[in-house]
Design a protein around this motif. Structure first.
Motif, PDB file in Angstrom:
ATOM      1  N   PRO A   1       0.822  -1.221   0.000  1.00  0.00           N
ATOM      2  CA  PRO A   1       0.000   0.000   0.000  1.00  0.00           C
ATOM      3  C   PRO A   1       0.853   1.266   0.000  1.00  0.00           C
ATOM      4  O   PRO A   1       1.857   1.343   0.706  1.00  0.00           O
ATOM      5  N   ILE A   2       0.441   2.234  -0.802  1.00  0.00           N
ATOM      6  CA  ILE A   2       1.134   3.514  -0.837  1.00  0.00           C
ATOM      7  C   ILE A   2       0.152   4.574  -1.320  1.00  0.00           C
ATOM      8  O   ILE A   2      -0.689   4.330  -2.182  1.00  0.00           O
ATOM      9  N   GLN A   3       0.230   5.741  -0.728  1.00  0.00           N
ATOM     10  CA  GLN A   3      -0.627   6.849  -1.126  1.00  0.00           C
ATOM     11  C   GLN A   3       0.126   8.149  -0.890  1.00  0.00           C
ATOM     12  O   GLN A   3       0.756   8.334   0.152  1.00  0.00           O
ATOM     13  N   GLY A   4       0.061   9.027  -1.847  1.00  0.00           N
ATOM     14  CA  GLY A   4       0.730  10.310  -1.691  1.00  0.00           C
ATOM     15  C   GLY A   4       0.814  11.067  -2.995  1.00  0.00           C
ATOM     16  O   GLY A   4       0.418  10.581  -4.051  1.00  0.00           O
ATOM     17  N   THR A   5       1.307  12.289  -2.895  1.00  0.00           N
ATOM     18  CA  THR A   5       1.489  13.149  -4.057  1.00  0.00           C
ATOM     19  C   THR A   5       2.977  13.298  -4.325  1.00  0.00           C
ATOM     20  O   THR A   5       3.747  13.631  -3.407  1.00  0.00           O
TER      21      THR A   5
ATOM     22  N   VAL B   1      -2.111   3.316  -4.338  1.00  0.00           N
ATOM     23  CA  VAL B   1      -1.892   1.910  -4.664  1.00  0.00           C
ATOM     24  C   VAL B   1      -2.353   1.054  -3.490  1.00  0.00           C
ATOM     25  O   VAL B   1      -1.752   1.088  -2.411  1.00  0.00           O
ATOM     26  N   PRO B   2      -3.434   0.265  -3.662  1.00  0.00           N
ATOM     27  CA  PRO B   2      -3.929  -0.586  -2.570  1.00  0.00           C
ATOM     28  C   PRO B   2      -2.920  -1.690  -2.229  1.00  0.00           C
ATOM     29  O   PRO B   2      -2.030  -2.023  -3.018  1.00  0.00           O
ATOM     30  N   SER B   3      -3.099  -2.270  -1.073  1.00  0.00           N
ATOM     31  CA  SER B   3      -2.262  -3.395  -0.658  1.00  0.00           C
ATOM     32  C   SER B   3      -2.432  -4.554  -1.635  1.00  0.00           C
ATOM     33  O   SER B   3      -3.539  -4.876  -2.069  1.00  0.00           O
ATOM     34  N   GLY B   4      -1.325  -5.165  -1.984  1.00  0.00           N
ATOM     35  CA  GLY B   4      -1.358  -6.281  -2.923  1.00  0.00           C
ATOM     36  C   GLY B   4      -1.337  -5.862  -4.378  1.00  0.00           C
ATOM     37  O   GLY B   4      -1.285  -6.711  -5.266  1.00  0.00           O
TER      38      GLY B   4
END
Length: 242
Positions: A141-145, A189-192
């Protein structure tokens, strides 16, 4: 005196006939040459035909594609690996300010050169060079700008030989000048899941016709070929989600 006038008239007619014959011959050869010169540039207008309307409201500057057939076609054209495993393609087009489109040098009149370009048409933005990009890969998992910068130069292609100075004078920006463009993209990006992110330069395209002076004494000019000029004006992000 009448004989002289008749002779001059015949000569001028022959010149016009020869120039017309040349133009027809040139046009027959230019079709394939123009196609080969431009085939490395892809327009987002073509990509937008496959847009998934389910995601039309996600962002005003995004194109989202989920159809497997369209994904395989577009991802293959753009060099993504394992295209059969891609679940979604997302194109994010950086906003281009009006200042980026302003002419930088005054356009010069035709008489400046024996060869010159005219009939310049601004084809807009959203053009990218297929084999020229940066690439990053992320595992969820990843999230950001994330913010990126790219430096590219303005360029051109044509079906006949001519110098960059002539093109610059006609399109109003300097061919060969470097531009650095910075923009941001949001990753979720969701986990997996994993994504491959490609960062392209967004080009403004101007098409034109190349003219050449046949005779300065009679002021006769004829079309010799065609071409396109490209100026970097921003960035385009493509995310392939696996």
């Amino acid at each position: 005196m009448k004989n002289i006038k008749r002779f001059l008239s015949v000569c001028l007619s022959l010149i016009m006939l020869l120039s017309s014959s040349f133009v027809v011959l040139a046009d027959s050869n230019e079709t394939n040459e123009a196609k080969e010169a431009n085939e490395s540039f892809v327009s987002l207008d073509e990509i937008a035909k496959y847009e998934d309307k389910m995601y039309a409201d996600s962002a005003p500057n995004e194109i989202v594609i989920t159809d497997p057939v369209a994904i395989q076609k577009l991802a293959t054209e753009q060099g993504f690996p394992d295209v059969e495993d891609i679940k979604k393609l997302t194109y994010t087009i950086g906003k281009v300010g009006q200042s980026a489109l302003d002419d930088e040098i005054p356009q010069q009149r035709a008489g400046t050169y024996r060869t010159f370009i005219s009939d310049v048409v601004d084809q807009g933005t959203g053009y990218k060079l297929v084999d020229h990009f940066d690439e990053n890969r992320y595992q969820g998992p990843i999230q950001g700008t994330y913010t990126y910068s790219r430096t590219d130069t303005s360029t051109y292609n044509a079906t006949v030989s001519l110098t960059a100075d002539i093109v610059s004078a006609g399109v109003g920006f300097t061919i060969g000048k470097s531009y650095t463009k910075t923009d941001s993209v949001t990753l979720n990006v969701p986990s997996g899941k994993r994504i491959i992110l490609k960062i392209w330069t967004n080009y403004q395209k101007k098409s034109f016709t190349v003219y050449n002076e046949y005779s300065s004494s009679v002021g006769l000019w004829y079309p010799q070929g065609t071409g396109n000029a490209y100026k970097p004006v921003g960035l385009i992000f493509t995310q392939a989600e696996y």
